[in-house]
Design an enzyme around this catalytic site. Sequence first.
Site, short mmCIF file in Angstrom:
data_model
loop_
_atom_site.label_atom_id
_atom_site.label_comp_id
_atom_site.label_asym_id
_atom_site.label_seq_id
_atom_site.Cartn_x
_atom_site.Cartn_y
_atom_site.Cartn_z
N HIS A 100 0.39 -1.43 0.06
CA HIS A 100 -0.31 -0.14 0.16
C HIS A 100 0.81 0.89 0.05
O HIS A 100 0.33 2.62 -0.11
CB HIS A 100 -0.59 -0.16 0.91
CG HIS A 100 -1.86 -0.74 0.67
ND1 HIS A 100 -1.72 -2.41 0.90
CD2 HIS A 100 -3.52 -0.47 0.31
CE1 HIS A 100 -3.10 -2.66 0.98
NE2 HIS A 100 -4.18 -2.10 0.26
N HIS B 197 -8.34 -0.60 10.55
CA HIS B 197 -8.26 -0.11 8.95
C HIS B 197 -9.53 -0.97 8.83
O HIS B 197 -9.92 -0.08 7.75
CB HIS B 197 -7.05 -1.40 8.40
CG HIS B 197 -7.03 -1.80 6.78
ND1 HIS B 197 -7.26 -2.78 6.27
CD2 HIS B 197 -6.78 -0.43 5.85
CE1 HIS B 197 -7.54 -2.45 4.82
NE2 HIS B 197 -7.27 -1.63 4.80
N HIS C 13 -13.34 1.03 7.57
CA HIS C 13 -13.37 0.24 6.01
C HIS C 13 -15.36 0.48 5.73
O HIS C 13 -15.96 0.90 4.93
CB HIS C 13 -12.78 -0.72 4.83
CG HIS C 13 -11.98 -0.24 4.19
ND1 HIS C 13 -11.51 -0.03 3.05
CD2 HIS C 13 -10.55 0.01 4.72
CE1 HIS C 13 -10.72 -0.15 1.81
NE2 HIS C 13 -9.76 0.01 2.99
N HIS D 280 -5.88 5.16 3.68
CA HIS D 280 -4.79 4.35 4.24
C HIS D 280 -3.37 5.93 3.90
O HIS D 280 -2.02 4.61 4.77
CB HIS D 280 -4.65 4.06 2.67
CG HIS D 280 -4.57 1.84 2.45
ND1 HIS D 280 -4.19 1.61 3.41
CD2 HIS D 280 -6.19 1.39 2.14
CE1 HIS D 280 -5.10 0.52 3.27
NE2 HIS D 280 -6.64 0.83 2.79
#
Length: 545
Positions: free
Chosen positions: A172, A298, A302, A332
Site C-alpha cells: 500500500h 483498517h 473501511h 490509507h
Amino acid sequence: MIQTLSLPKRFLLLFSQLPASPCPHYSPLLLLLPLLFLAFLLLSPPQPPHRPIQAPNLSECHPIFVSSASNSPLLNCCPPILSPPYKILDFTFPLPNSPLRTRRPAHLLDSHYISQYSKAVQLMKDLPDTDPRSFYQQANVHCAYCNGAYDQPGFSNLQLRIHGSWLFFPWHRFYLYFHERILAKLIGDDSFALPFWNWDEPAGMQMPSAFVNNNSSSLYHPTRNPSHLPPVLVDLNFHEFWLRNQSDENAHSVDDNLRIMYRQMIQNGATSELFMGSAIRAGDHPEPGGGSVEFVPHDTVHTWTGDPRNHNDEDMGAFYSAARDPLFYPHHANIDRLWSVWKTLGPKHKDFSDSDWLDSTFHFYDEEARLVRVKIRDCIDMDRLRYRYQEVDNQWINMIHRTKKKKKKRNIGIINMREKVKFPVSVGNEAVVVSVKRPKRGGKEEVEVLVIEGIEIDGTDYSVRFDVYVNAWPDDFKRPNARECAGSFVSLPRLGRVVNGRTNLKLGIGELIEEEEDYDEAVTVALVPRKGKATVSAVYITWLS
C-alpha cells in the site's frame, strides 16, 4: 558478477584441487576429508531457500466474482492489455534534491489545497479507461491485487493477495506513492502530496469536510454511509452489531477510539510480526495472518465508511470496490503514517530484516504510464521516496490502563463452558470459551502471544468478525471496548475467485495478563461471534521474540 559459493561447494572445490597422484604424506588428509565433509553436512543447520514473492505476470490476470451466488457477474479489474514485447523498468528513487512532499491532515486542509487536489483527481478521472493512470484503472490495481486476480508466478493454484500478511504495509505504500506521483504530474506540481485522514486524533475523528461538503467536487462520493456524515464521530472499533444493541448510535467516545489505538499499536504491536503480519513466501497459501492495525482500525474504518445500502457495504466496505472512493487514499495514508509512528515506539519496533520480505516485488505504473518493478526494500525509507508526514499529536500513546484489575471470583458457568470445547470448533452462534495453558517463558525479550489458529471463513460474500476476550465475565462480552477484550478478527467480504485456505490471528496479551493480581497457569479465552461464521482449529499461547 562474482559468484558466492556455499560452504559445501567450497569444500568440494578444495578436494578437487588436490593432486591426482598425491605424495604419500597426502594420504591421511585424503582419508580424513570425506569424513570431515560428511560431519559438516550432518552438523550444519539447513539453509532455507530464498523465496520472495514475485511480481505477477499482468497479462495473466483473471476476472473475479463479486458474489458467491451461482449467477454472480464477473468483474474484470485487470490492467490494460500490453502488446508484447513490453519493457519493465526497475524502480529508481527520486533525485535527492527533488521537493520533499508533506502529507497533511485532511481536516486541516486550506481552500487552495482542496482546489488543487480536487482538480488533480478530476483530471485523473477524465483520462480514458485504457490509460493505466486513470482513476478507473488506479482503483482496479487495488481490486486485482487484493481479490486474487493474479496467481503467484510459478504456482497456478495459489493466488497472490496482498492483505493478511507482511505484504500489507509495503504494497500500500507503493500504491499511494505512484498514485500521488500521477496526481502531481497531472497538475504540474511536483510538490503535491496526498492528505491523510487523521482518524486516530480527536480533531480528525470525522469524515473530512473536503470529501462531503460539495457534491460537485471530484472528492465527493455518493456511496458512503449517509448516517456517518459529519459531525458523527468515527468508530474505530465499528461493527453493525453494536448499533443494534445501543440506544444511542454515538455511545462510543473519543476515549474509546484512543484506547483502541493504544491496544492495536502498542499492546498488539509489541513485535514486528504482531504489528505487520505473518510471513508469506513464494509457494505459500495467501493470507497467513494480518497484523494488528490491518484488522482494527483498517478494516473497521473501511466498513464504517462504506454504504450499508449495498450488499457488501460498497464502495469502501469491500476490497474490490474500495479504491473507487477518493477517501480511500487519505485513509490509507494514515495507515502508512502509523507504520512510521510505530517504529518510534520502542526498540523492538523494527522492520523485518528477512530477505524474502525485502526482495518481494510488485508491478506498478508510474506517472509516465511506464511499468515499474519495485522491491519492498525500496520503500522502507520515506526520505528517499521524498515524502513525509506533518507532525501531529498521538494522544493514544498515553491511554494505558494504570490500575490493576482485582482477581475475580471464579464463574462456574464459564468453567463448565470451557471444559466442553473440542477443536476444530465453529464460531458463529454463541461464544466459545476455552481454558488455555500458559507455557514457560523462553527469554526476557519474548512477548506472550495468544494464537487463534486455522481460521476458516464459512462463506465468501459477507464479512466475518469475532472478538477475543481474556479472563472476562459474560457481561464483558457486551462491551466492545472492555479492557478484557484482547482484540478482534475482522474480515471484509472475501470476493474474487474461489478462496481456499486458513488464516491466523495473533494477539499480544502480556500487558493484559500482567494487570492481574495473581499469577495463573492458564487463562480463560472467549471467542465471541459478531457477524458471519468461522471455524477455528486451535487456540494456544506462545512466546514471540
